[in-house]
Scaffold this motif. Structure first.
Motif, PDB file in Angstrom:
ATOM      1  N   ASP A   1       9.144  64.931  -8.116  1.00 38.92           N
ATOM      2  CA  ASP A   1       8.419  63.659  -8.102  1.00 38.92           C
ATOM      3  C   ASP A   1       8.715  62.854  -6.842  1.00 38.92           C
ATOM      4  O   ASP A   1       7.938  61.969  -6.465  1.00 38.92           O
ATOM      5  CB  ASP A   1       8.795  62.820  -9.328  1.00 38.92           C
TER       6      ASP A   1
ATOM      7  N   SER B   1       1.357  57.695  -2.042  1.00 40.36           N
ATOM      8  CA  SER B   1       0.733  58.577  -3.039  1.00 40.36           C
ATOM      9  C   SER B   1       1.692  58.943  -4.165  1.00 40.36           C
ATOM     10  O   SER B   1       1.293  59.606  -5.126  1.00 40.36           O
ATOM     11  CB  SER B   1       0.241  59.867  -2.358  1.00 40.36           C
TER      12      SER B   1
ATOM     13  N   LYS C   1       3.962  58.809  -7.492  1.00 43.78           N
ATOM     14  CA  LYS C   1       3.757  58.266  -8.842  1.00 43.78           C
ATOM     15  C   LYS C   1       5.116  57.818  -9.369  1.00 43.78           C
ATOM     16  O   LYS C   1       5.977  58.630  -9.694  1.00 43.78           O
ATOM     17  CB  LYS C   1       3.146  59.323  -9.755  1.00 43.78           C
TER      18      LYS C   1
ATOM     19  N   SER D   1       5.561  50.136 -11.773  1.00 45.73           N
ATOM     20  CA  SER D   1       4.677  49.751 -10.671  1.00 45.73           C
ATOM     21  C   SER D   1       5.415  48.944  -9.609  1.00 45.73           C
ATOM     22  O   SER D   1       5.147  49.082  -8.415  1.00 45.73           O
ATOM     23  CB  SER D   1       3.477  48.963 -11.193  1.00 45.73           C
TER      24      SER D   1
END
Length: 291
Positions: free
Chosen positions: A66, A128, A130, A134
């Motif tokens: 990730d 980009s 993830k 947020s």
């Protein structure tokens, strides 16, 4: 999995990830720019920074893959800095990683633009990612930009350039190297922790580890410029003889002691994490590296 196998997996993965990045650009007309970017970005190297990003992400409990957008972004920024460092207006080097430097192959103009593109594209790649929260994206981009820019790596390069005609104090050498080399190592560790969902204390520990490891890494690098060979390093040695290096400041014997001291201090910061044997092994290996 052994530490060697784990880090080899990280290294192989980032090599493929960076190569795959350019497949989306095949239809674009500025192919020579991409060739110049790939020439330096895919030239191998230790990939220490991506390895650190992946490992801190793993230590914090998330799937290490990730963190690939940030690991790739850091390597792009690192590569841009090497391209620009090698230019005639900077270090004027002919070889990097055992082959001709970018400007020797593509000319100065394209080398500068390839560096510019790598720096800028790095932030598009990082964006980009993830992330689980947020608000972590804003923090991560801030960490990347701060460590790459005027307060970090670029600031260190400026201090280094402006000090070439005089002998620096101990604090001035530390100011240079904590930024020029240490900043991107700090970004690598902290970004891995952020992607992994680290606590604030773990982020601080990752930063502390990076600060000490960055100093140990740079001191060893300065030593290798004196005791290493061009064949092993893939670049000319003796290039830093007139620069404000740790070897010039302390001498080789003292530098050997400092490498061990800062490595031990780095390792002490890892008490906020579990399963750190592989990372400790990596930190210790950097104290005796020949490349």
């Amino acid at each position: 999995m052994s530490s060697d196998a784990r880090f080899r997996e990280y290294r192989d993965y980032i090599e493929r990830y960076l190569a795959d990045y350019f497949t989306q650009l095949d239809a674009e007309p500025q192919k020579q720019l991409f060739e110049a970017m790939k020439y330096s970005l895919l030239a191998g190297g230790k990939r220490i920074r991506p390895i650190l990003t992946f490992e801190f992400c793993r230590l914090c409990g998330r799937e290490w893959k990730d963190a690939a957008p940030f690991a790739g972004a850091i390597e792009m920024i690192h590569t841009y800095s090497l391209i620009h460092d090698d230019l005639p207006c900077m270090d004027n080097d002919d070889y990097r990683r055992g082959r001709l430097t970018n400007h020797k192959v593509y000319g100065e103009t394209l080398a500068i633009l390839a560096g510019d593109a790598l720096l800028t594209d790095a932030f598009a790649l990082a964006a980009s990612a993830k992330l689980s929260k947020s608000e972590d994206m804003a923090l991560a981009i801030q960490v990347l930009a701060t460590n790459a820019g005027s307060l970090g790596m670029v600031g260190g390069q400026v201090l280094d350039t402006l000090s070439e005609q005089r002998e620096c104090t101990e604090q001035e050498v530390l100011d240079i190297q904590s930024r020029k080399t240490g900043a991107l190592i700090n970004a690598a560790c902290v970004l891995g922790a952020i992607v992994g969902g680290a606590s604030q204390s773990q982020i601080e520990a990752a930063s502390g580890f990076a600060a000490c490891l960055g100093l140990a890494f740079q001191i060893r690098d300065d030593m290798l410029d004196v005791i290493g060979s061009a064949g092993e390093l893939g670049k000319a040695t003796g290039m830093d003889e007139q620069k404000n290096t740790f070897v010039r400041l302390y001498g080789l014997e003292k530098c050997e002691e400092l490498v061990q001291k800062y490595t031990n201090e780095a390792i002490r910061h890892l008490d906020r994490f579990e399963d750190t044997a592989d990372l400790i092994s990596l930190a210790e290996s950097l104290t005796t590296r020949r490349t």
